[in-house]
Design an enzyme around this catalytic site. Structure first.
Site, PDB file in Angstrom:
ATOM      1  N   LYS A   1       0.843  -1.201   0.000  1.00  0.00           N
ATOM      2  CA  LYS A   1       0.000   0.000   0.000  1.00  0.00           C
ATOM      3  C   LYS A   1       0.879   1.252   0.000  1.00  0.00           C
ATOM      4  O   LYS A   1       0.631   2.193  -0.757  1.00  0.00           O
ATOM      5  CB  LYS A   1      -0.957  -0.020   1.198  1.00  0.00           C
ATOM      6  CG  LYS A   1      -2.010  -1.134   1.083  1.00  0.00           C
ATOM      7  CD  LYS A   1      -2.846  -1.336   2.334  1.00  0.00           C
ATOM      8  CE  LYS A   1      -3.742  -2.569   2.174  1.00  0.00           C
ATOM      9  NZ  LYS A   1      -4.557  -2.874   3.365  1.00  0.00           N
TER      10      LYS A   1
ATOM     11  N   ASP B   1     -10.979   2.469   3.929  1.00  0.00           N
ATOM     12  CA  ASP B   1     -11.235   1.034   3.781  1.00  0.00           C
ATOM     13  C   ASP B   1     -12.730   0.750   3.595  1.00  0.00           C
ATOM     14  O   ASP B   1     -13.101  -0.351   3.199  1.00  0.00           O
ATOM     15  CB  ASP B   1     -10.777   0.289   5.048  1.00  0.00           C
ATOM     16  CG  ASP B   1      -9.467  -0.469   4.861  1.00  0.00           C
ATOM     17  OD1 ASP B   1      -9.145  -0.843   3.724  1.00  0.00           O
ATOM     18  OD2 ASP B   1      -8.775  -0.673   5.880  1.00  0.00           O
TER      19      ASP B   1
ATOM     20  N   GLN C   1      -4.729  -1.854   9.646  1.00  0.00           N
ATOM     21  CA  GLN C   1      -4.599  -3.163   9.003  1.00  0.00           C
ATOM     22  C   GLN C   1      -5.163  -4.253   9.914  1.00  0.00           C
ATOM     23  O   GLN C   1      -4.860  -4.315  11.103  1.00  0.00           O
ATOM     24  CB  GLN C   1      -3.126  -3.431   8.660  1.00  0.00           C
ATOM     25  CG  GLN C   1      -2.896  -4.685   7.835  1.00  0.00           C
ATOM     26  CD  GLN C   1      -3.496  -4.646   6.430  1.00  0.00           C
ATOM     27  OE1 GLN C   1      -3.689  -3.586   5.851  1.00  0.00           O
ATOM     28  NE2 GLN C   1      -3.814  -5.798   5.888  1.00  0.00           N
TER      29      GLN C   1
END
Ligand code: GUN
Length: 293
Positions: free
Chosen positions: A52, A119, A96
């Site tokens: 990422k 997200d 994460q």
């Protein structure tokens, strides 16, 4: 059989995004900025977050990686999230997953400001998605929509069978493909670990989406002739003949299934790179305040 090349499509779309970012910078003097929190030392999570960060640099974003210790308390993690919520320099951020067992992922997700939830995991974004309102789409389903679109795969009126009902892939993609939208308008069946006669159902899928996290779970005799097969699985399995002693494999028994399909995504190089692209696109939307003006 045609291979769906998610790596190539993601590179192409990242190049387009890079141009858009340049134009945005010249116009506003700002650079989009994504932050990622990672807790502990899970090697897979570190690799994902590393990708990422790399993609941020590729498209011209700033990125900040916040590495926190495995034994951090839930309260301290939530305080880190609140700092990012209140930092005007950060456009969007992710935490994460998975988190260590002593931390409640639901509480953590609820602590993220929906405006910065690139997200798309916060219930506000999930609810907006379900109602077809502007929102950050969860990155993997977003990537799948882009692939279907890029390969001109007809979805309207088709029977889509999704295997796996996670909050981040199976459930949202089943909602998205049944919406009155493009791609969408499919008839969707969401199958999962308690589904009876699973093969009977998967065999009806014009489009079969495997998102269960079990290596090679979808076998040849479970797939309809000429189906489109989208493999979301990223499973690390032992492979003594490989330099690392392991390799990545999907949820689909690719070597035996591929000849039956009209289109299929490989692992790696299929959905995976598109997930990262989805996150980059959401971050750019956050910078532009497109979803929450
Ligand atoms: N873990 C597995 N997939 C994802 C993802 O898309 N986002 C985050 N934050 N964690 C994940």
């Amino acid at each position: 059989m045609k291979l769906i090349d998610g790596k190539a499509v993601s590179e192409e779309l990242k190049n387009t995004l890079k141009q858009d970012v340049l134009e945005y910078q010249q116009r506003t003097g700002r650079t989009p900025h994504l932050a990622a929190i990672i807790v502990g030392n899970n090697p897979a999570s570190k690799a994902y977050v590393g990708n990422k960060v790399k993609s941020c640099h590729q498209v011209g974003f700033r990125s900040t990686l916040i590495q926190l210790p495995e034994d951090i308390t839930e309260q301290l993690l939530i305080e880190e999230i609140q700092k990012l919520n209140n930092d005007p320099d950060i456009d969007g951020f992710i935490v994460q997953l998975p988190l260590p067992a002593h931390i409640d992922e639901v509480k953590v997700t609820l602590a993220i400001d929906p405006k910065k939830d690139v997200d798309g995991f916060h219930p506000v974004n999930f609810g907006r998605m379900a109602q077809g309102l502007p929102c950050y789409l969860p990155a993997t389903p977003y990537g799948i929509l882009l692939l279907l679109d890029r390969y001109n795969i007809e979805v309207s009126g088709k029977h889509v069978v999704v295997v796996g009902r996670s909050n981040i892939v199976g459930t949202p993609i089943s909602i998205l493909l049944s919406r009155k939208a493009n791609p969408g308008n499919a008839t969707v069946t969401l199958a999962h670990s308690r589904t009876k006669n699973l093969s009977e159902i998967t065999l009806q899928g014009d489009i079969l989406i495997a998102a269960i996290g079990i290596p090679d779970f979808i076998k040849e005799d479970m797939v309809k002739d000429n189906a489109v097969v989208i493999d979301v699985g990223i499973n690390r399995v032992a492979a003594p003949d490989q330099p690392k002693g392991s390799k990545l494999t999907g949820d689909v028994d690719f070597l035996n299934v591929r000849s039956k399909t009209s289109y299929i995504t490989p692992v790696p190089g299929g959905v995976g790179p598109m997930t990262v692209l989805g996150l980059m696109l959401n971050t750019f939307k956050a910078a532009k305040k497109e979803i929450y003006p």
